[in-house]
Write an enzyme that holds these catalytic residues in place. Structure first.
Site, mmCIF file in Angstrom:
data_model
loop_
_atom_site.group_PDB
_atom_site.id
_atom_site.type_symbol
_atom_site.label_atom_id
_atom_site.label_comp_id
_atom_site.label_asym_id
_atom_site.label_seq_id
_atom_site.Cartn_x
_atom_site.Cartn_y
_atom_site.Cartn_z
ATOM 1 N N HIS A 102 1.039 -1.304 -0.139
ATOM 2 C CA HIS A 102 -0.039 -0.021 -0.140
ATOM 3 C C HIS A 102 0.766 1.482 0.002
ATOM 4 C CE1 HIS A 102 -3.248 2.773 0.810
ATOM 5 N NE2 HIS A 102 -2.934 2.972 1.933
ATOM 6 N N LYS A 160 -0.580 10.652 1.268
ATOM 7 C CA LYS A 160 0.378 10.200 0.335
ATOM 8 C C LYS A 160 0.001 10.643 -1.071
ATOM 9 C CE LYS A 160 -0.067 5.866 1.403
ATOM 10 N NZ LYS A 160 -1.002 6.149 2.558
ATOM 11 N N ASP A 183 -1.858 3.868 -4.730
ATOM 12 C CA ASP A 183 -2.708 3.110 -3.604
ATOM 13 C C ASP A 183 -2.196 1.627 -3.627
ATOM 14 O OD1 ASP A 183 -4.880 2.577 -1.797
ATOM 15 O OD2 ASP A 183 -5.964 1.548 -3.423
ATOM 16 N N ARG A 190 18.379 14.284 12.691
ATOM 17 C CA ARG A 190 18.526 15.825 12.222
ATOM 18 C C ARG A 190 19.762 15.766 11.379
ATOM 19 N NH1 ARG A 190 17.069 19.821 17.031
ATOM 20 N NH2 ARG A 190 17.231 21.206 15.172
#
Length: 326
Positions: free
Chosen positions: A145, A166, A184, A251
């Site tokens: 998916h 998405k 999808d 980070r």
């Protein structure tokens, strides 16, 4: 292991460099036989009577050499080895160069119920094509998916929980000039055991997207054929998730995170979503950064090296000035 029949091989709709140009010339009863091994065999030794280690479970390819030997056997009226070949449960026999088998061969194939196919392609060319086709058919597959999109030439698989955004993110990327592969449901297959190719799991849906509030939209009609492609190698996984204030996000980019799909590890980045963050431009940057890494340029590694050099030089200066002040 996937199984498919000789008839399915004949029915494959292949284009351009994959076209096999096959037709059945005898033994139609054998079209239901199953092909279970993604490989081929040249049965020259078997024709000469050597059947030890005979790879009978593979597609048998007859080129000019084998065809010349068959004519020699027919002239000498020696058909024992031909008949013995068909005592094995071979999937089918394929003659290249549009070569026509001898009468003895055709009679033995009909009696054994084994399909005999013919192609106009040269042996070397046909072998390369059919191996490519078989490897594709027998490749391990998985449907995930997500959304697959090409960003700056990099195949990016967007994953995340349903409703995280998405499709909306992919739509913005398409608007910025990138290309949609699948939305999808993405079918992923492992090619050669070392890289992954992705395409839409349902070809009937084509390049459509489901956007909440808008419904189903056709990307080809809205943005043109330049905004889509049928398949793409997957080189980066981007996982979208709702911002979690309790989670420590990378980070500096020093942590090398990967995701394993069908035994292949892909670089993966987590992008947290919250109001004000421009997710499409972050994905573009991640794709460009991945391309730089493929070229041998690692920004985070270079940054760490520069910091270490600065610290070392700073320590040297401190030691120098400290010793001179004594």
């Amino acid at each position: 292991m996937k199984k498919f029949t000789v008839l399915e091989l004949l029915s494959l709709e292949l284009k351009e460099h994959n076209d096999l140009d096959l037709k059945c010339i005898a033994g139609r009863k054998g079209l239901a036989r199953k092909i279970e091994v993604p490989n081929v065999n040249r049965p020259g030794l078997a024709l000469s009577g050597f059947f030890e280690s005979f790879a009978y479970n593979r597609i048998q390819i007859f080129g000019r050499g084998e065809h010349a030997y068959l004519k020699k056997l027919e002239k000498e009226k020696k058909s024992e080895n031909i008949k013995k070949i068909f005592t094995f449960d071979i999937p089918c026999a394929i003659f290249t160069h549009n070569l026509m088998p001898t009468k003895d061969f055709l009679d033995a194939a009909e009696e054994a119920g084994c399909a005999v196919l013919q192609t106009s392609l040269p042996s070397a060319n046909f072998t390369a094509r059919i191996l490519r086709v078989l490897n594709d058919i027998f490749a391990a597959r998985e449907v995930v998916h997500g959304v697959l999109i090409e960003v700056f030439g990099i195949g990016v698989l967007l994953t995340g929980e349903s409703g995280v955004g998405k499709s909306e993110t992919a739509l913005e990327l398409i608007e910025r000039g990138h290309r949609l592969v699948a939305d999808d449901a993405v079918e992923i297959r492992c090619v050669g055991g070392n890289y992954l190719m992705g395409m839409g799991a349902n070809k009937m849906l084509g390049h459509h997207m489901e956007i909440r509030g808008l419904g189903i939209i056709n990307i080809t009609h809205l943005f043109g054929v330049g905004s889509i492609r049928d398949e793409k190698r997957i080189e980066l996984v981007v996982n979208l998730e709702i911002w979690d204030s309790n989670k420590q996000y990378d980070r500096l980019g020093a942590q090398k995170k990967t995701k394993e799909i069908l035994g292949v590890r892909l670089p993966c980045v987590d992008i947290p979503i919250k109001p004000g963050r421009n997710i499409p431009i972050l994905i573009e940057t991640a794709a460009m950064n991945e391309r730089l890494k493929q070229l041998g340029v690692h920004s985070s590694r270079e940054f760490n090296e520069q910091v270490m050099r600065w610290l070392e030089s700073e320590n040297v200066r401190n030691i120098y000035f400290h010793n001179n002040s004594i």
